[in-house]
Design a protein around this motif. Structure first.
Motif, PDB file in Angstrom:
ATOM      1  N   GLU A   1      25.358  83.887  68.295  1.00  0.00           N
ATOM      2  CA  GLU A   1      24.893  84.375  66.995  1.00  0.00           C
ATOM      3  C   GLU A   1      23.598  83.638  66.649  1.00  0.00           C
ATOM      4  O   GLU A   1      23.613  82.426  66.434  1.00  0.00           O
ATOM      5  CB  GLU A   1      25.952  84.142  65.917  1.00  0.00           C
ATOM      6  CG  GLU A   1      27.224  84.956  66.118  1.00  0.00           C
ATOM      7  CD  GLU A   1      28.220  84.737  64.994  1.00  0.00           C
ATOM      8  OE1 GLU A   1      27.887  83.932  64.077  1.00  0.00           O
ATOM      9  OE2 GLU A   1      29.297  85.344  65.024  1.00  0.00           O
ATOM     10  N   GLN A   2      22.494  84.374  66.623  1.00  0.00           N
ATOM     11  CA  GLN A   2      21.199  83.790  66.327  1.00  0.00           C
ATOM     12  C   GLN A   2      21.013  83.693  64.808  1.00  0.00           C
ATOM     13  O   GLN A   2      21.391  84.586  64.053  1.00  0.00           O
ATOM     14  CB  GLN A   2      20.079  84.641  66.930  1.00  0.00           C
ATOM     15  CG  GLN A   2      20.152  84.803  68.436  1.00  0.00           C
ATOM     16  CD  GLN A   2      19.872  83.513  69.169  1.00  0.00           C
ATOM     17  OE1 GLN A   2      19.317  82.576  68.600  1.00  0.00           O
ATOM     18  NE2 GLN A   2      20.276  83.452  70.427  1.00  0.00           N
ATOM     19  N   GLN A   3      20.416  82.595  64.359  1.00  0.00           N
ATOM     20  CA  GLN A   3      20.155  82.411  62.934  1.00  0.00           C
ATOM     21  C   GLN A   3      18.963  83.268  62.516  1.00  0.00           C
ATOM     22  O   GLN A   3      17.935  83.301  63.208  1.00  0.00           O
ATOM     23  CB  GLN A   3      19.884  80.944  62.637  1.00  0.00           C
ATOM     24  CG  GLN A   3      19.778  80.632  61.148  1.00  0.00           C
ATOM     25  CD  GLN A   3      19.580  79.151  60.895  1.00  0.00           C
ATOM     26  OE1 GLN A   3      19.535  78.370  61.843  1.00  0.00           O
ATOM     27  NE2 GLN A   3      19.476  78.777  59.638  1.00  0.00           N
ATOM     28  N   LYS A   4      19.076  83.941  61.384  1.00  0.00           N
ATOM     29  CA  LYS A   4      18.033  84.841  60.903  1.00  0.00           C
ATOM     30  C   LYS A   4      16.981  84.050  60.119  1.00  0.00           C
ATOM     31  O   LYS A   4      17.286  83.062  59.455  1.00  0.00           O
ATOM     32  CB  LYS A   4      18.627  85.935  60.023  1.00  0.00           C
ATOM     33  CG  LYS A   4      19.632  86.823  60.734  1.00  0.00           C
ATOM     34  CD  LYS A   4      19.000  87.611  61.853  1.00  0.00           C
ATOM     35  CE  LYS A   4      20.004  88.551  62.518  1.00  0.00           C
ATOM     36  NZ  LYS A   4      19.390  89.330  63.626  1.00  0.00           N
ATOM     37  N   PRO A   5      15.709  84.489  60.158  1.00  0.00           N
ATOM     38  CA  PRO A   5      14.660  83.806  59.368  1.00  0.00           C
ATOM     39  C   PRO A   5      14.797  84.119  57.891  1.00  0.00           C
ATOM     40  O   PRO A   5      15.445  85.101  57.483  1.00  0.00           O
ATOM     41  CB  PRO A   5      13.365  84.369  59.955  1.00  0.00           C
ATOM     42  CG  PRO A   5      13.748  85.708  60.504  1.00  0.00           C
ATOM     43  CD  PRO A   5      15.158  85.564  61.002  1.00  0.00           C
ATOM     44  N   SER A   6      14.174  83.281  57.081  1.00  0.00           N
ATOM     45  CA  SER A   6      14.172  83.462  55.622  1.00  0.00           C
ATOM     46  C   SER A   6      12.811  83.044  55.094  1.00  0.00           C
ATOM     47  O   SER A   6      12.016  82.399  55.787  1.00  0.00           O
ATOM     48  CB  SER A   6      15.282  82.648  54.957  1.00  0.00           C
ATOM     49  OG  SER A   6      15.117  81.270  55.234  1.00  0.00           O
ATOM     50  N   ALA A   7      12.536  83.409  53.841  1.00  0.00           N
ATOM     51  CA  ALA A   7      11.227  83.127  53.236  1.00  0.00           C
ATOM     52  C   ALA A   7      11.409  82.832  51.762  1.00  0.00           C
ATOM     53  O   ALA A   7      12.314  83.371  51.097  1.00  0.00           O
ATOM     54  CB  ALA A   7      10.269  84.302  53.427  1.00  0.00           C
ATOM     55  N   SER A   8      10.535  81.957  51.238  1.00  0.00           N
ATOM     56  CA  SER A   8      10.502  81.620  49.812  1.00  0.00           C
ATOM     57  C   SER A   8       9.058  81.733  49.340  1.00  0.00           C
ATOM     58  O   SER A   8       8.142  81.247  50.017  1.00  0.00           O
ATOM     59  CB  SER A   8      11.033  80.207  49.560  1.00  0.00           C
ATOM     60  OG  SER A   8      12.374  80.089  50.007  1.00  0.00           O
ATOM     61  N   ILE A   9       8.864  82.354  48.184  1.00  0.00           N
ATOM     62  CA  ILE A   9       7.529  82.605  47.653  1.00  0.00           C
ATOM     63  C   ILE A   9       7.460  82.057  46.233  1.00  0.00           C
ATOM     64  O   ILE A   9       8.333  82.334  45.410  1.00  0.00           O
ATOM     65  CB  ILE A   9       7.197  84.108  47.649  1.00  0.00           C
ATOM     66  CG1 ILE A   9       7.387  84.702  49.045  1.00  0.00           C
ATOM     67  CG2 ILE A   9       5.771  84.348  47.161  1.00  0.00           C
ATOM     68  CD1 ILE A   9       7.288  86.204  49.074  1.00  0.00           C
ATOM     69  N   LEU A  10       6.424  81.269  45.962  1.00  0.00           N
ATOM     70  CA  LEU A  10       6.168  80.741  44.621  1.00  0.00           C
ATOM     71  C   LEU A  10       4.853  81.338  44.129  1.00  0.00           C
ATOM     72  O   LEU A  10       3.811  81.162  44.770  1.00  0.00           O
ATOM     73  CB  LEU A  10       6.084  79.214  44.639  1.00  0.00           C
ATOM     74  CG  LEU A  10       5.743  78.540  43.310  1.00  0.00           C
ATOM     75  CD1 LEU A  10       6.853  78.789  42.292  1.00  0.00           C
ATOM     76  CD2 LEU A  10       5.528  77.045  43.494  1.00  0.00           C
ATOM     77  N   VAL A  11       4.895  82.058  43.022  1.00  0.00           N
ATOM     78  CA  VAL A  11       3.708  82.724  42.481  1.00  0.00           C
ATOM     79  C   VAL A  11       3.384  82.155  41.103  1.00  0.00           C
ATOM     80  O   VAL A  11       4.283  81.831  40.325  1.00  0.00           O
ATOM     81  CB  VAL A  11       3.914  84.253  42.395  1.00  0.00           C
ATOM     82  CG1 VAL A  11       4.055  84.857  43.763  1.00  0.00           C
ATOM     83  CG2 VAL A  11       5.131  84.600  41.547  1.00  0.00           C
ATOM     84  N   SER A  12       2.105  82.013  40.830  1.00  0.00           N
ATOM     85  CA  SER A  12       1.601  81.643  39.510  1.00  0.00           C
ATOM     86  C   SER A  12       0.827  82.835  38.966  1.00  0.00           C
ATOM     87  O   SER A  12      -0.127  83.296  39.604  1.00  0.00           O
ATOM     88  CB  SER A  12       0.701  80.406  39.589  1.00  0.00           C
ATOM     89  OG  SER A  12       1.429  79.288  40.052  1.00  0.00           O
ATOM     90  N   LEU A  13       1.255  83.338  37.822  1.00  0.00           N
ATOM     91  CA  LEU A  13       0.689  84.568  37.268  1.00  0.00           C
ATOM     92  C   LEU A  13      -0.480  84.265  36.351  1.00  0.00           C
ATOM     93  O   LEU A  13      -0.606  83.157  35.815  1.00  0.00           O
ATOM     94  CB  LEU A  13       1.769  85.353  36.512  1.00  0.00           C
ATOM     95  CG  LEU A  13       3.024  85.700  37.319  1.00  0.00           C
ATOM     96  CD1 LEU A  13       4.021  86.444  36.448  1.00  0.00           C
ATOM     97  CD2 LEU A  13       2.666  86.528  38.549  1.00  0.00           C
ATOM     98  N   GLN A  14      -1.317  85.266  36.173  1.00  0.00           N
ATOM     99  CA  GLN A  14      -2.430  85.160  35.241  1.00  0.00           C
ATOM    100  C   GLN A  14      -1.887  85.088  33.815  1.00  0.00           C
ATOM    101  O   GLN A  14      -0.803  85.583  33.521  1.00  0.00           O
ATOM    102  CB  GLN A  14      -3.363  86.370  35.375  1.00  0.00           C
ATOM    103  CG  GLN A  14      -4.019  86.518  36.737  1.00  0.00           C
ATOM    104  CD  GLN A  14      -5.145  85.530  36.951  1.00  0.00           C
ATOM    105  OE1 GLN A  14      -5.487  84.774  36.049  1.00  0.00           O
ATOM    106  NE2 GLN A  14      -5.723  85.542  38.133  1.00  0.00           N
ATOM    107  N   PRO A  15      -2.622  84.426  32.890  1.00  0.00           N
ATOM    108  CA  PRO A  15      -2.132  84.357  31.498  1.00  0.00           C
ATOM    109  C   PRO A  15      -1.931  85.746  30.916  1.00  0.00           C
ATOM    110  O   PRO A  15      -2.807  86.605  30.975  1.00  0.00           O
ATOM    111  CB  PRO A  15      -3.267  83.599  30.773  1.00  0.00           C
ATOM    112  CG  PRO A  15      -3.955  82.823  31.849  1.00  0.00           C
ATOM    113  CD  PRO A  15      -3.877  83.677  33.086  1.00  0.00           C
ATOM    114  N   GLY A  16      -0.750  85.963  30.363  1.00  0.00           N
ATOM    115  CA  GLY A  16      -0.427  87.248  29.750  1.00  0.00           C
ATOM    116  C   GLY A  16      -0.028  88.338  30.713  1.00  0.00           C
ATOM    117  O   GLY A  16       0.191  89.476  30.292  1.00  0.00           O
ATOM    118  N   GLN A  17       0.093  88.027  32.020  1.00  0.00           N
ATOM    119  CA  GLN A  17       0.451  89.028  33.019  1.00  0.00           C
ATOM    120  C   GLN A  17       1.897  88.820  33.468  1.00  0.00           C
ATOM    121  O   GLN A  17       2.477  87.750  33.287  1.00  0.00           O
ATOM    122  CB  GLN A  17      -0.479  88.943  34.237  1.00  0.00           C
ATOM    123  CG  GLN A  17      -1.929  89.222  33.915  1.00  0.00           C
ATOM    124  CD  GLN A  17      -2.176  90.670  33.581  1.00  0.00           C
ATOM    125  OE1 GLN A  17      -1.459  91.567  34.015  1.00  0.00           O
ATOM    126  NE2 GLN A  17      -3.210  90.929  32.784  1.00  0.00           N
TER     127      GLN A  17
END
Length: 551
Positions: free
Chosen positions: A143-159
């Motif tokens: 059983e192969q381990q599956k990849p994963s991803a994490s994303i951190l976003v900073s939004l524009q003011p008021g968006q």
């Protein structure tokens, strides 16, 4: 002196205006730089002799507009800013002797940088970081381990990111990494809030259910307004509907059997017939142990399971052979299976059924005229309220067994009084801003006018004033005394003054310049003053004669 000072002030003002107008227009070079990158860029700009300045708060570095692109290229050749996102260009700097781990790490960093660039291309995203977990694929693991991803976003003011944009980011990352499932991608904002749905997918289902409930409530509210607005007028009725929706899915299975039916009305499922028999008829073969027992005739057999009973005769008996009965030792078995009557019913309950509706309606007071004809408001009658309540119930499909409720209330609406801004015109922000913008050009024009009118114009006027006309000496009499004007035989200025026929002409100055003479009245006054200064005795005599009434 004043003319020279005025010209000097005009020249100085013009030079100041030209210098201020020739100041370079500054544009942004870089924004949102880290402190380390900002210090390195400022030091490099000082070495390159490029002027720069900061915006308010130090959020951006600005340089002259004509040097923005050149400065960026020169800084990029020096590797500045270092905090910028790098992509697959890392693979171009492969060194000889790199290990497999280093190659995998460089590939992962390049892939993270390319995904970061793609996410930052969104207008709502100010900056982003992508972290990929790429496990090593080993063929020895079942059983192969599956990849994963994490994303951190900073939004524009008021968006903010809507569900469509969020799903696009998730699928962008999932499609860029082999064997990465969208459920293994987590998206967070700079406050630590999880924006993506949970791996089990319940977050998206809840959002869809909430939107479905909102659409139902808006539809029922719109029905109520369409029904009551023609009666009470627009903006005179407010309605709110709350719906309880059941999203659970139920399934029930029922199996029923009817009583046994008659043989001819039943369906045969299977039938089996087994027959066994002895030798041929007419030539029975003897059997058994020879002796007296075997010579005895067989006894009568019992009735078979199926079919009528048949009497068995002794083997080789002529009567049995003549009757055509079964041979000795014959046997017949028959098994028939019938279908059992059964009914199976499977019922699945639909998702999204309405369990209960609650409607709240507020109607404004009716507008009427009082005794003086002035408009006023009055409450609705009980009959009108009951009629409107019945209309609301019919419009939403009121069901008492379901527990629906409708509440209609009549109350006066508050009228919003517009807020009047009492700020004086000279204190309003727009006026102050316009005054700041016009202060320099208007001040320059006023200063120029002040210099011209206060210094240059008086100096030019003083240079152009005519020289005074010399006064001719008075004529002398026989006794050597000056004669009074107007007493000589040819007349004089006083005679002309009295006669009122002094002509207005042109006076020729000593330098030959023609000077326009004053008016007649001014000439008479000037002649009288000159006569009083030069011959006061004659003036006294004239006044004396006037007083005495003589000519």
């Amino acid at each position: 002196m004043r003319l020279g000072a005025g010209i000097a002030l005009l020249v100085v003002g013009a030079l100041i205006a030209v210098l201020l107008g020739r100041q370079p227009d500054y544009k942004v070079l870089y924004t949102n730089l880290a402190d380390k990158d900002g210090g390195a860029i400022v030091a490099q700009l000082s070495q390159m002799n490029v002027p720069y300045k900061y915006t308010e708060g130090g959020g951006a570095i600005m340089v002259p507009a004509d040097k923005v692109h050149d400065t960026r290229l020169r800084l990029a050749s020096l590797g500045l800013p270092k905090g910028s996102v790098v992509g697959f260009e890392l693979m171009e700097a492969n060194r000889f002797g790199m290990t497999q781990f280093q190659e995998r790490l460089a590939f992962q960093r390049g892939l993270e940088g390319e995904l970061t660039r793609s996410i930052q291309a969104l207008s709502s995203v100010s900056s982003a970081r992508v972290h990929l977990a790429l496990p090593s694929q080993n063929g020895f693991f079942r059983e192969q381990q599956k990849p994963s991803a994490s994303i951190l976003v900073s939004l524009q003011p008021g968006q903010s990111l809507d569900r469509t944009q969020l799903a696009g980011i998730v699928h962008l990352v999932a499609s860029s990494v082999p064997e990465l499932l969208p459920s293994a991608v987590s998206v967070l904002d700079d406050t630590g809030k999880l924006l993506s749905q949970s791996p089990d997918g319940t977050g998206g289902a809840d959002a869809e259910q909430l939107q479905y409930v909102q659409r139902i409530e808006q539809q029922y509210s719109r029905r109520i307004l369409d029904m009551l607005e023609p009666i009470v007028g627009r903006q005179n009725v407010k309605a709110q509907v709350t719906a309880e929706v059941d999203f659970s899915q139920t399934e029930s299975t029922a199996e029923s059997h009817r009583p046994n039916l008659a043989t001819d009305a039943s369906a045969v499922r299977s039938q089996q017939v087994v027959e066994t028999g002895g030798g041929a008829q007419g030539s029975p073969q003897p059997s058994g142990i020879p002796g007296a027992t075997s010579n005895q005739p067989p006894a009568s057999a019992a009735a078979p399971i199926n079919g009528p009973a048949v009497a068995l005769t002794a083997a080789g008996s002529a009567g049995a052979a003549a009757a055509g009965g079964p041979a000795a030792g014959a046997k017949r078995e028959s098994v028939t299976n019938y279908e059992v009557d059964k009914t199976v019913r499977v019922v699945r309950g639909g998702s999204g059924s309405i369990k209960r509706l609650s409607a709240a309606v507020v109607v404004n007071h009716a507008v009427a005229a009082d005794e003086k004809g002035q408009p006023t408001t009055k409450a609705l009658s009980e009959q009108q309220i009951e009629q409107m309540t019945a209309l609301v119930r019919e419009s939403i499909g009121f069901n008492k067994d379901r527990g629906d409720s409708v509440n209609l209330m009549n109350a006066p609406f508050l009228v919003d009084v517009p807020v009047v801004d009492n700020t004086p015109l000279w204190k309003q922000p727009e006026t102050l801003e316009m005054a700041r913008n016009l202060a320099w050009p208007v001040g320059t024009v006023l200063l120029a006018l002040l210099v011209i009118l206060g210094l240059v114009r008086p100096a030019l006027k003083a240079m152009a004033e005519p020289k005074p006309v010399p006064v001719e000496p008075a004529a002398l009499g026989p006794d050597g005394q000056p004669l009074a004007l107007g007493m000589g035989p040819l007349g004089g200025p006083l005679d002309a003054l009295v006669a009122g026929d002094t002509p207005r002409g042109t006076i020729i100055g000593p330098d030959g310049i023609q000077i326009l003479a004053p008016t007649d009245h001014q000439l008479r006054l000037e002649d009288a003053r000159q006569l009083a200064r030069t011959n006061s005795t004659a003036v006294a005599n004239i006044v004396k004669n006037w007083i005495n009434g003589e000519d």
